[in-house]
Design an enzyme around this catalytic site. Sequence first.
Site, mmCIF file in Angstrom:
data_model
loop_
_atom_site.group_PDB
_atom_site.id
_atom_site.type_symbol
_atom_site.label_atom_id
_atom_site.label_comp_id
_atom_site.label_asym_id
_atom_site.label_seq_id
_atom_site.Cartn_x
_atom_site.Cartn_y
_atom_site.Cartn_z
ATOM 1 N N ASP A 1 -5.512 40.224 -12.872
ATOM 2 C CA ASP A 1 -4.166 40.777 -12.732
ATOM 3 C C ASP A 1 -4.292 41.980 -11.805
ATOM 4 O O ASP A 1 -5.400 42.454 -11.526
ATOM 5 C CB ASP A 1 -3.633 41.201 -14.111
ATOM 6 C CG ASP A 1 -2.274 41.886 -14.032
ATOM 7 O OD1 ASP A 1 -1.378 41.352 -13.360
ATOM 8 O OD2 ASP A 1 -2.110 42.969 -14.622
ATOM 9 N N SER A 2 -3.145 42.520 -11.364
ATOM 10 C CA SER A 2 -3.163 43.733 -10.548
ATOM 11 C C SER A 2 -3.740 44.908 -11.337
ATOM 12 O O SER A 2 -4.146 45.900 -10.746
ATOM 13 C CB SER A 2 -1.738 44.077 -10.127
ATOM 14 O OG SER A 2 -0.952 44.337 -11.275
ATOM 15 N N CYS B 1 -0.897 37.062 -13.805
ATOM 16 C CA CYS B 1 0.052 37.953 -13.137
ATOM 17 C C CYS B 1 1.133 37.089 -12.504
ATOM 18 O O CYS B 1 0.824 36.181 -11.720
ATOM 19 C CB CYS B 1 -0.703 38.734 -12.059
ATOM 20 S SG CYS B 1 0.339 39.740 -11.002
ATOM 21 N N GLU C 1 -0.061 51.029 -16.821
ATOM 22 C CA GLU C 1 -1.385 51.360 -16.271
ATOM 23 C C GLU C 1 -1.863 52.725 -16.758
ATOM 24 O O GLU C 1 -3.051 52.941 -16.934
ATOM 25 C CB GLU C 1 -1.334 51.372 -14.733
ATOM 26 C CG GLU C 1 -1.216 50.002 -14.110
ATOM 27 C CD GLU C 1 -2.416 49.107 -14.395
ATOM 28 O OE1 GLU C 1 -3.555 49.560 -14.217
ATOM 29 O OE2 GLU C 1 -2.207 47.957 -14.818
ATOM 30 N N CYS D 1 6.794 39.836 -16.363
ATOM 31 C CA CYS D 1 5.643 40.515 -15.753
ATOM 32 C C CYS D 1 4.661 40.712 -16.893
ATOM 33 O O CYS D 1 5.068 41.098 -17.999
ATOM 34 C CB CYS D 1 6.080 41.856 -15.167
ATOM 35 S SG CYS D 1 4.714 42.955 -14.736
ATOM 36 N N HIS E 1 2.592 42.872 -17.581
ATOM 37 C CA HIS E 1 2.474 44.233 -18.135
ATOM 38 C C HIS E 1 3.495 44.480 -19.252
ATOM 39 O O HIS E 1 3.262 45.290 -20.150
ATOM 40 C CB HIS E 1 2.711 45.277 -17.039
ATOM 41 C CG HIS E 1 1.545 45.507 -16.134
ATOM 42 N ND1 HIS E 1 1.151 44.600 -15.186
ATOM 43 C CD2 HIS E 1 0.681 46.555 -16.036
ATOM 44 C CE1 HIS E 1 0.099 45.071 -14.529
ATOM 45 N NE2 HIS E 1 -0.202 46.263 -15.037
#
Length: 269
Positions: A11-12, A74, A152, A184, A186
């Site tokens: 994932d990012s 992602c 994050e 998403c 996240h």
Amino acid sequence: MAAHDPIGLFDSGVGGLSIMKEVRRLLPQEDLIYVADSKFCPYGEKTPAAIRDRARKITAFLITQGVKLIVVACNTASVAALKELRAEFSLPFVGVEPAVKQAALMTKKRKIGVLATGLTLAGERFTFLVENFGNGVTVVNQACPGLVEAVEAGAVNTPETERLLKKYLQPLQEKEVDVVVLGCTHYPFLRPLVEKLVAPGVRVIDTGVPVAKQTKRVLAEEKLLAPSQRAGQEWFYTSGDPAVVGPVIERLWGGRGAGVAALPPLYSA
Ligand code: DGL
């Protein structure tokens, strides 16, 4: 490729851990290698070409680790790169996409809301999902700049994150959607906040469980499921600073698999 080889996920950043949790729950015997591309996060603000470049490099790294399948954990990277990854590499890939179909089946008011990155919402795949699986329901799209960065930073329950979320949920509330799709990877870490902010009776869904099931299905088809009598392990890598990313991974993963290693420079530039 062999059944005892690990599964790769990327994932990012740390968002894909929401997918990995479900993969771990469904496939406790599998070894899992996770890459958080934190140096290049958020993907939502990159060009599709830049995301494809990162996806290719991370795939190449995961192949050096001997993975048998890669979960692109992602939505944004799946939109930007999945087709190209499948064309370029011979191992199986599982992607992630917003649960539009499931939401369209669940809604009673025939109105759903989708929270995702702008890139995911602007992608051809998303239009295809709405046109073909939206069942004619009203779909309220909402891009959410800042939410990925909040997760994050580990800020999953702060007043500032709550303020941002409230702003993004408002148009959905005004349209009176009764299903909210977390589009998403996240965002499932913000689920308690989302559930607190939406009106009673509004359901909040994500794609962790379906992606884990699809991973199991593909491994079974390829005869690559690890023998069930073993306990799988996890390894974590990041293109960012392990001293910064490590504690967030540890917190979101739930304390296990503490060691986070730096992605080799060849794959993090
Ligand atoms: N977890 C990624 C997704 O599912 C976040 C994208 C980003 O880094 O902007 O889309």
